[in-house]
Design a protein around this motif. Sequence first.
Motif, PDB file in Angstrom:
ATOM      1  N   PHE A  56       5.153   9.922  65.341  1.00 47.08           N
ATOM      2  CA  PHE A  56       5.850  11.105  64.869  1.00 47.08           C
ATOM      3  C   PHE A  56       4.877  12.068  64.196  1.00 47.08           C
ATOM      4  CE2 PHE A  56       9.025   7.629  64.309  1.00 47.08           C
ATOM      5  CZ  PHE A  56       9.899   8.023  65.303  1.00 47.08           C
ATOM      6  N   ASN A  57       5.072  13.354  64.427  1.00 45.56           N
ATOM      7  CA  ASN A  57       4.304  14.402  63.768  1.00 45.56           C
ATOM      8  C   ASN A  57       4.982  14.706  62.441  1.00 45.56           C
ATOM      9  OD1 ASN A  57       2.978  16.686  62.916  1.00 45.56           O
ATOM     10  ND2 ASN A  57       3.539  17.937  64.664  1.00 45.56           N
ATOM     11  N   LEU A  58       4.292  14.475  61.343  1.00 45.62           N
ATOM     12  CA  LEU A  58       4.885  14.721  60.026  1.00 45.62           C
ATOM     13  C   LEU A  58       4.554  16.100  59.479  1.00 45.62           C
ATOM     14  CD1 LEU A  58       4.306  11.267  58.303  1.00 45.62           C
ATOM     15  CD2 LEU A  58       6.304  12.088  59.565  1.00 45.62           C
ATOM     16  N   ARG A  59       3.706  16.841  60.170  1.00 47.58           N
ATOM     17  CA  ARG A  59       3.320  18.172  59.684  1.00 47.58           C
ATOM     18  C   ARG A  59       4.282  19.269  60.117  1.00 47.58           C
ATOM     19  NH1 ARG A  59      -3.196  17.859  60.450  1.00 47.58           N
ATOM     20  NH2 ARG A  59      -3.567  16.578  58.619  1.00 47.58           N
ATOM     21  N   ASP A  60       5.134  19.001  61.058  1.00 47.41           N
ATOM     22  CA  ASP A  60       6.090  19.994  61.539  1.00 47.41           C
ATOM     23  C   ASP A  60       7.257  20.055  60.562  1.00 47.41           C
ATOM     24  OD1 ASP A  60       7.897  21.621  62.813  1.00 47.41           O
ATOM     25  OD2 ASP A  60       7.912  20.485  64.691  1.00 47.41           O
ATOM     26  N   PRO A  61       7.399  21.157  59.826  1.00 45.77           N
ATOM     27  CA  PRO A  61       8.469  21.240  58.818  1.00 45.77           C
ATOM     28  C   PRO A  61       9.878  21.198  59.416  1.00 45.77           C
ATOM     29  CG  PRO A  61       7.355  23.352  59.037  1.00 45.77           C
ATOM     30  CD  PRO A  61       6.603  22.373  59.891  1.00 45.77           C
ATOM     31  N   ARG A 112      12.130  11.432  58.654  1.00 46.94           N
ATOM     32  CA  ARG A 112      12.955  11.268  57.453  1.00 46.94           C
ATOM     33  C   ARG A 112      14.298  10.638  57.799  1.00 46.94           C
ATOM     34  NH1 ARG A 112      14.173  16.371  55.931  1.00 46.94           N
ATOM     35  NH2 ARG A 112      16.273  16.145  56.727  1.00 46.94           N
ATOM     36  N   ASP A 113      14.933  11.120  58.847  1.00 46.74           N
ATOM     37  CA  ASP A 113      16.228  10.585  59.251  1.00 46.74           C
ATOM     38  C   ASP A 113      16.132   9.119  59.649  1.00 46.74           C
ATOM     39  OD1 ASP A 113      17.199  13.116  58.791  1.00 46.74           O
ATOM     40  OD2 ASP A 113      17.324  13.654  60.920  1.00 46.74           O
ATOM     41  N   TYR A 114      15.074   8.768  60.381  1.00 47.95           N
ATOM     42  CA  TYR A 114      14.900   7.393  60.844  1.00 47.95           C
ATOM     43  C   TYR A 114      14.628   6.454  59.667  1.00 47.95           C
ATOM     44  CZ  TYR A 114      13.528   3.466  63.724  1.00 47.95           C
ATOM     45  OH  TYR A 114      13.470   2.234  64.319  1.00 47.95           O
ATOM     46  N   VAL A 115      13.731   6.865  58.779  1.00 46.67           N
ATOM     47  CA  VAL A 115      13.383   6.008  57.642  1.00 46.67           C
ATOM     48  C   VAL A 115      14.570   5.844  56.696  1.00 46.67           C
ATOM     49  CG1 VAL A 115      11.915   5.840  55.587  1.00 46.67           C
ATOM     50  CG2 VAL A 115      10.908   6.393  57.795  1.00 46.67           C
ATOM     51  N   GLU A 116      15.331   6.899  56.499  1.00 43.68           N
ATOM     52  CA  GLU A 116      16.519   6.780  55.642  1.00 43.68           C
ATOM     53  C   GLU A 116      17.506   5.770  56.209  1.00 43.68           C
ATOM     54  OE1 GLU A 116      18.205  10.644  55.025  1.00 43.68           O
ATOM     55  OE2 GLU A 116      16.562  11.289  53.737  1.00 43.68           O
ATOM     56  N   LYS A 117      17.608   5.723  57.514  1.00 42.71           N
ATOM     57  CA  LYS A 117      18.581   4.844  58.150  1.00 42.71           C
ATOM     58  C   LYS A 117      18.056   3.419  58.339  1.00 42.71           C
ATOM     59  CE  LYS A 117      21.867   4.833  61.944  1.00 42.71           C
ATOM     60  NZ  LYS A 117      22.398   5.557  63.087  1.00 42.71           N
ATOM     61  N   TYR A 172      -0.045  13.062  54.599  1.00 46.37           N
ATOM     62  CA  TYR A 172       0.360  12.379  55.832  1.00 46.37           C
ATOM     63  C   TYR A 172       0.451  13.386  56.967  1.00 46.37           C
ATOM     64  CZ  TYR A 172       1.933   8.798  52.543  1.00 46.37           C
ATOM     65  OH  TYR A 172       2.004   7.882  51.540  1.00 46.37           O
ATOM     66  N   ALA A 173      -0.092  13.029  58.111  1.00 43.36           N
ATOM     67  CA  ALA A 173      -0.024  13.882  59.295  1.00 43.36           C
ATOM     68  C   ALA A 173       0.834  13.245  60.374  1.00 43.36           C
ATOM     69  CB  ALA A 173      -1.415  14.164  59.835  1.00 43.36           C
ATOM     70  N   SER A 174       0.853  11.907  60.397  1.00 38.73           N
ATOM     71  CA  SER A 174       1.602  11.220  61.450  1.00 38.73           C
ATOM     72  C   SER A 174       2.162   9.899  60.948  1.00 38.73           C
ATOM     73  CB  SER A 174       0.716  10.981  62.672  1.00 38.73           C
ATOM     74  OG  SER A 174      -0.384  10.161  62.331  1.00 38.73           O
ATOM     75  N   SER A 201      -0.399   7.901  58.480  1.00 40.16           N
ATOM     76  CA  SER A 201      -1.801   8.217  58.695  1.00 40.16           C
ATOM     77  C   SER A 201      -2.095   9.687  58.436  1.00 40.16           C
ATOM     78  CB  SER A 201      -2.174   7.875  60.152  1.00 40.16           C
ATOM     79  OG  SER A 201      -3.502   8.263  60.432  1.00 40.16           O
ATOM     80  N   ALA A 202      -3.333   9.989  58.037  1.00 36.45           N
ATOM     81  CA  ALA A 202      -3.789  11.363  57.858  1.00 36.45           C
ATOM     82  C   ALA A 202      -4.267  11.966  59.170  1.00 36.45           C
ATOM     83  CB  ALA A 202      -4.908  11.410  56.821  1.00 36.45           C
ATOM     84  N   ILE A 203      -4.372  11.162  60.215  1.00 32.78           N
ATOM     85  CA  ILE A 203      -4.810  11.648  61.523  1.00 32.78           C
ATOM     86  C   ILE A 203      -3.605  12.245  62.251  1.00 32.78           C
ATOM     87  CG2 ILE A 203      -5.800  10.995  63.745  1.00 32.78           C
ATOM     88  CD1 ILE A 203      -7.352   8.826  62.288  1.00 32.78           C
ATOM     89  N   SER A 204      -3.815  13.413  62.836  1.00 31.72           N
ATOM     90  CA  SER A 204      -2.696  14.113  63.487  1.00 31.72           C
ATOM     91  C   SER A 204      -2.168  13.340  64.692  1.00 31.72           C
ATOM     92  CB  SER A 204      -3.126  15.513  63.927  1.00 31.72           C
ATOM     93  OG  SER A 204      -3.888  15.450  65.109  1.00 31.72           O
ATOM     94  N   SER A 205      -0.911  13.565  64.973  1.00 26.86           N
ATOM     95  CA  SER A 205      -0.275  12.912  66.122  1.00 26.86           C
ATOM     96  C   SER A 205      -0.944  13.344  67.425  1.00 26.86           C
ATOM     97  CB  SER A 205       1.217  13.207  66.151  1.00 26.86           C
ATOM     98  OG  SER A 205       1.446  14.589  66.206  1.00 26.86           O
ATOM     99  N   LEU A 206      -1.412  14.587  67.498  1.00 30.90           N
ATOM    100  CA  LEU A 206      -2.095  15.056  68.709  1.00 30.90           C
ATOM    101  C   LEU A 206      -3.418  14.327  68.921  1.00 30.90           C
ATOM    102  CD1 LEU A 206      -1.425  18.902  68.565  1.00 30.90           C
ATOM    103  CD2 LEU A 206      -0.354  17.201  70.047  1.00 30.90           C
ATOM    104  N   THR A 207      -4.159  14.087  67.849  1.00 29.63           N
ATOM    105  CA  THR A 207      -5.414  13.344  67.952  1.00 29.63           C
ATOM    106  C   THR A 207      -5.144  11.909  68.392  1.00 29.63           C
ATOM    107  OG1 THR A 207      -6.493  14.712  66.289  1.00 29.63           O
ATOM    108  CG2 THR A 207      -7.442  12.529  66.678  1.00 29.63           C
ATOM    109  N   LEU A 208      -4.122  11.294  67.823  1.00 30.44           N
ATOM    110  CA  LEU A 208      -3.772   9.927  68.218  1.00 30.44           C
ATOM    111  C   LEU A 208      -3.354   9.873  69.681  1.00 30.44           C
ATOM    112  CD1 LEU A 208      -1.832   8.807  65.030  1.00 30.44           C
ATOM    113  CD2 LEU A 208      -4.147   8.156  65.705  1.00 30.44           C
ATOM    114  N   LYS A 209      -2.606  10.881  70.124  1.00 32.45           N
ATOM    115  CA  LYS A 209      -2.190  10.956  71.530  1.00 32.45           C
ATOM    116  C   LYS A 209      -3.412  11.050  72.436  1.00 32.45           C
ATOM    117  CE  LYS A 209       0.589  13.738  74.688  1.00 32.45           C
ATOM    118  NZ  LYS A 209      -0.250  14.560  75.503  1.00 32.45           N
ATOM    119  N   LYS A 210      -4.381  11.894  72.071  1.00 30.66           N
ATOM    120  CA  LYS A 210      -5.614  12.026  72.858  1.00 30.66           C
ATOM    121  C   LYS A 210      -6.364  10.697  72.926  1.00 30.66           C
ATOM    122  CE  LYS A 210      -6.700  16.873  72.054  1.00 30.66           C
ATOM    123  NZ  LYS A 210      -7.684  17.786  71.447  1.00 30.66           N
TER     124      LYS A 210
END
Length: 86
Positions: free
Chosen positions: A20-25, A31-36, A52-54, A65-74
Amino acid sequence: MYLHLGSDCMVKNSDIIAIFNLRDPQSTIYRDYVEKYGEQYEIVDIAEQEAYASCILTQRVIYLSAISSLTLKKRLEEGWSRRDFG
């Protein structure tokens, strides 16, 4: 193969369910998944006091993680492995 998540933490690619990308406001999926379902997981902070980035979801653990989801995807697509970090 393993994915390097940062902070000397690696996870087997086949264990990863979602990233999950955590930087996208506008994204509330984390948040929804963790709450549930958050109580069902061990939460591991590997951001080393950075923002947190991802979020990497596995069967039993949520990694922050502080590493972006796009970097992890790459990294997943390029097939980075343990030999690239040591």
